[in-house]
Design a protein around this motif. Structure first.
Motif, PDB file in Angstrom:
ATOM      1  N   VAL A  32       0.820  -1.211   0.000  1.00 16.60           N
ATOM      2  CA  VAL A  32       0.000   0.000   0.000  1.00 16.60           C
ATOM      3  C   VAL A  32       0.852   1.259   0.000  1.00 16.60           C
ATOM      4  CG1 VAL A  32      -1.627   1.362   1.377  1.00 16.60           C
ATOM      5  CG2 VAL A  32      -2.003  -1.086   1.052  1.00 16.60           C
ATOM      6  N   SER A  33       1.929   1.261   0.788  1.00 17.18           N
ATOM      7  CA  SER A  33       2.722   2.492   0.906  1.00 17.18           C
ATOM      8  C   SER A  33       4.173   2.189   1.223  1.00 17.18           C
ATOM      9  CB  SER A  33       2.154   3.392   2.013  1.00 17.18           C
ATOM     10  OG  SER A  33       2.439   2.856   3.293  1.00 17.18           O
ATOM     11  N   ARG A  34       5.025   3.108   0.820  1.00 15.70           N
ATOM     12  CA  ARG A  34       6.447   3.012   1.150  1.00 15.70           C
ATOM     13  C   ARG A  34       6.650   3.142   2.647  1.00 15.70           C
ATOM     14  NH1 ARG A  34      10.443   5.689  -2.992  1.00 15.70           N
ATOM     15  NH2 ARG A  34       9.647   3.861  -4.052  1.00 15.70           N
ATOM     16  N   ARG A  35       5.800   3.925   3.285  1.00 14.91           N
ATOM     17  CA  ARG A  35       5.878   4.063   4.736  1.00 14.91           C
ATOM     18  C   ARG A  35       5.667   2.720   5.425  1.00 14.91           C
ATOM     19  NH1 ARG A  35       2.405   8.750   7.442  1.00 14.91           N
ATOM     20  NH2 ARG A  35       3.867   9.910   6.139  1.00 14.91           N
TER      21      ARG A  35
END
Length: 243
Positions: free
Chosen positions: A30-33
């Protein structure tokens, strides 16, 4: 007994890498974070288990950078990767291209923005990376490079390559050198892990304005001097190059 403990530690370390890779996969996609969270969680796990399973404590000294900077670090083993990445908010490494195909490590490395470099074509890879930065394709963060290009065992001498100097010159970022003694306890090869205190130390930033030659000379002098001090603290004495 230490050898047995080391073996068990290494087995669980890689097993947990696979487990965490699967557990965090939805977040990472979903996200790089989310990918960074997975990697930082794994870094904490390795440090915690190393302390009680093999008696290897870890410490980060100096001021880990949080701004958009270049980090040029001494590389002795996988442990300095763990300590550096876990200490900065948005680190990404320049890594060997073959690591892209390593299970879990390769996929997460690409997800957090690491830049694969093909052996023998480092200059081309750096040029592409600089072009990507100008186009805004890479997120701000801490770009981590190992200026000697590979893991170097304690006491072994190896030249500092020009890649870090090119990045320093062309990105316009300050450079934060990083020294270490981790190879005294966690060698570049094998499963032996020794008890003690493994350290990564962030040194004073090198400001912009130096020539490539002056930058490389200063970087090597500062990182090697600080690393030798840390290794001496750990009980290892580097050979005198001038002897």
């Amino acid at each position: 007994m230490q050898q047995i403990r080391s073996f068990v530690f290494v087995v669980q370390m890689y097993a947990m890498m696979a487990v965490m890779g699967i557990v965090f996969l939805p977040l990472a996609l979903v996200s790089r974070r989310g990918a960074r969270l997975a990697c930082r969680t794994y870094c904490r796990w390795v440090r915690w288990t190393a302390a009680w399973m093999v008696g290897l404590r870890t410490e980060v000294r100096g001021e880990p950078p949080s701004a958009e900077v270049l980090i040029a670090a001494k590389h002795q083993s996988f442990l300095d990767i763990i300590l550096i990445f876990g200490a900065v908010p948005a680190g990404r490494f320049i890594m060997k291209r073959e690591l892209m195909w390593a299970p879990v490590i390769g996929q997460y490395a690409l997800r957090i923005g690491c830049i694969p470099v093909e052996r023998g074509k480092r200059g081309q890879a750096i040029a592409k990376m600089l072009a990507d930065v100008k186009r805004g394709a890479l997120e701000p963060g801490q770009l981590i490079i190992y200026p000697q290009g590979t893991r170097i065992a304690p006491g072994v001498s190896a030249p500092y390559k020009v890649g870090a100097a090119l990045l320093y010159e062309q990105t316009g970022q300050v450079c934060v050198p990083a020294a270490t003694n981790v190879g005294v306890f966690w060698p570049r090869k094998g499963i032996a892990r020794k008890p003690g205190l493994a350290v990564v130390e962030f040194l004073e930033p090198i400001p912009q304005g130096l020539s490539k030659e002056a930058f490389v000379a200063r970087l090597e002098a500062e990182v090697e001097t600080a690393s030798n001090i840390l290794m001496k603290e750990a009980g290892f004495h580097a050979p005198d190059r001038n002897a």
